[in-house]
Design an enzyme around this catalytic site. Structure first.
Site, PDB file in Angstrom:
ATOM      1  N   LEU A 184       2.630   6.044   1.855  1.00 31.46           N
ATOM      2  CA  LEU A 184       3.421   5.171   2.723  1.00 31.46           C
ATOM      3  C   LEU A 184       3.275   3.744   2.223  1.00 31.46           C
ATOM      4  CD1 LEU A 184       2.637   6.432   6.358  1.00 31.46           C
ATOM      5  CD2 LEU A 184       4.850   6.515   5.206  1.00 31.46           C
ATOM      6  N   ASP A 185       4.385   3.003   2.173  1.00 28.41           N
ATOM      7  CA  ASP A 185       4.322   1.595   1.772  1.00 28.41           C
ATOM      8  C   ASP A 185       3.455   0.804   2.749  1.00 28.41           C
ATOM      9  OD1 ASP A 185       6.096   2.109  -0.296  1.00 28.41           O
ATOM     10  OD2 ASP A 185       7.859   1.611   0.911  1.00 28.41           O
ATOM     11  N   PRO A 186       2.897  -0.331   2.306  1.00 26.70           N
ATOM     12  CA  PRO A 186       2.110  -1.167   3.228  1.00 26.70           C
ATOM     13  C   PRO A 186       2.876  -1.542   4.497  1.00 26.70           C
ATOM     14  CG  PRO A 186       1.723  -1.868   0.982  1.00 26.70           C
ATOM     15  CD  PRO A 186       2.823  -0.832   0.916  1.00 26.70           C
ATOM     16  N   LEU A 187       4.184  -1.807   4.368  1.00 24.89           N
ATOM     17  CA  LEU A 187       4.997  -2.158   5.533  1.00 24.89           C
ATOM     18  C   LEU A 187       5.093  -1.000   6.524  1.00 24.89           C
ATOM     19  CD1 LEU A 187       7.233  -4.132   6.850  1.00 24.89           C
ATOM     20  CD2 LEU A 187       8.871  -2.687   5.629  1.00 24.89           C
ATOM     21  N   ALA A 188       5.064   0.216   6.008  1.00 21.83           N
ATOM     22  CA  ALA A 188       5.294   1.396   6.842  1.00 21.83           C
ATOM     23  C   ALA A 188       4.063   1.762   7.662  1.00 21.83           C
ATOM     24  CB  ALA A 188       5.710   2.571   5.970  1.00 21.83           C
TER      25      ALA A 188
END
Length: 306
Positions: free
Chosen positions: A46-50
């Site tokens: 998962l991306d850091p934003l997610a």
């Protein structure tokens, strides 16, 4: 100086609710330290934003993590229409703008057009590897690597909220689907831009976000309470057929031999193997033409008997 707690063998699956702002690996390491686990890995970046569902595999569970990577997933995504960012999400710089006065009917039509079997080019800001390096490392240097389109399936796109330029969608999709790219594709179909401002994984392989645990909640538990939250290793492969072998046949499998087997099982998929007392042994392949079972991935003998 206070001694660090000794690492211990931990086997099982933790359904972690990854917070915003942490990489998947950082979240994994925080969870591993909370459990004082010797080994840990996650299934699907998962991306850091997610935020959202990040299954963490401790110990022997890591042997079966690959089977979860192939699973379908579900996400809730928040889009900002009319603006493109350098990364496809809110972490990047706004690089282009276009009309944002999108109607609900236009948005619905675009979502329908992007539903089904489609081809998608992975974004440069992704963890896919090129010559041993993730693509995002090239992207940060302004280097663009040619990427081949992938066949993916978007099972459904449901509009949860729409008030342009904001839109919230719920997406069910196959593995390898990039929601940032999907959002850009929806906007492109309308003739505008879009980027993600939030992304949350809500399901994977039948697990739901309601079953997950935050790092904060885990930190407030004692060791026994945390351990009780772990799911058994075989939940990662529960979608495969199962069979029971007697102790002698199990011993043969564990010694690299192929025990005789004559039950009616599919030969084109892994089979879960259990002992007669219900202990999970691992995965095997049924070789129907010779009526034999061949080991694929087995639990460590000590771990499986614990």
């Amino acid at each position: 100086m206070t001694n660090k707690p000794a690492k211990r063998p931990v086997n099982g699956v933790l359904l972690l609710d990854k917070p915003e702002g942490l990489s998947s690996n950082t979240a994994l390491q925080k969870a591993r330290r909370l459990f004082h686990a010797e080994k840990a890995g996650h299934t699907g970046v998962l991306d850091p934003l997610a935020t959202g569902l990040l299954p963490v595999c401790f110990g022997e569970a890591a042997k079966f993590a690959q089977y979860l990577l192939d699973a379908d997933k579900a996400y809730t995504a928040t889009l900002k229409l009319g603006e493109a960012s350098s990364t496809g999400d809110a972490e990047g710089e706004i690089i282009a703008a276009a009309r944002a006065d999108i109607s609900l009917a236009e948005f619905q039509t675009a979502c329908q057009a992007l539903t089904g079997n489609i081809r998608q080019v992975p974004p440069m800001f992704s963890a896919l590897k090129h010559e041993g390096k993730p693509l995002y490392e090239y992207a940060r240097k302004g280097i663009v690597i040619e990427r081949k389109p992938r066949d993916i399936t978007v099972y459904s796109i449901d509009i949860a909220e729409f008030d342009a330029p904001k839109a919230v969608i719920s997406v069910r999709c196959s593995k390898g689907t990039y929601i940032r790219t999907l959002s850009e594709g929806i906007a492109k179909h309308i003739g505008t831009f879009a980027h993600l401002t939030a992304l949350r994984r809500t399901e994977t392989a039948g697990f739901t976000i309601a079953q997950s645990h935050t790092l904060e909640a885990l930190a407030n538990l004692d060791e026994t309470e945390r351990d009780n939250l772990l799911l058994p290793c075989d939940v990662l492969v529960s979608h495969f057929p199962q069979t029971v072998l007697n102790d002698y046949a199990v011993h043969m499998l564990q010694c690299g031999q192929r025990p005789r087997f004559e039950e009616d099982l599919p030969s084109d998929t892994p089979v879960r193997v259990y002992t007669e007392n219900g202990r999970f042994v691992g995965l095997a392949e049924y070789q129907k033409e010779i009526c034999r079972m061949k080991a694929l991935r087995l639990m460590n003998t000590a771990a499986s008997s614990a």
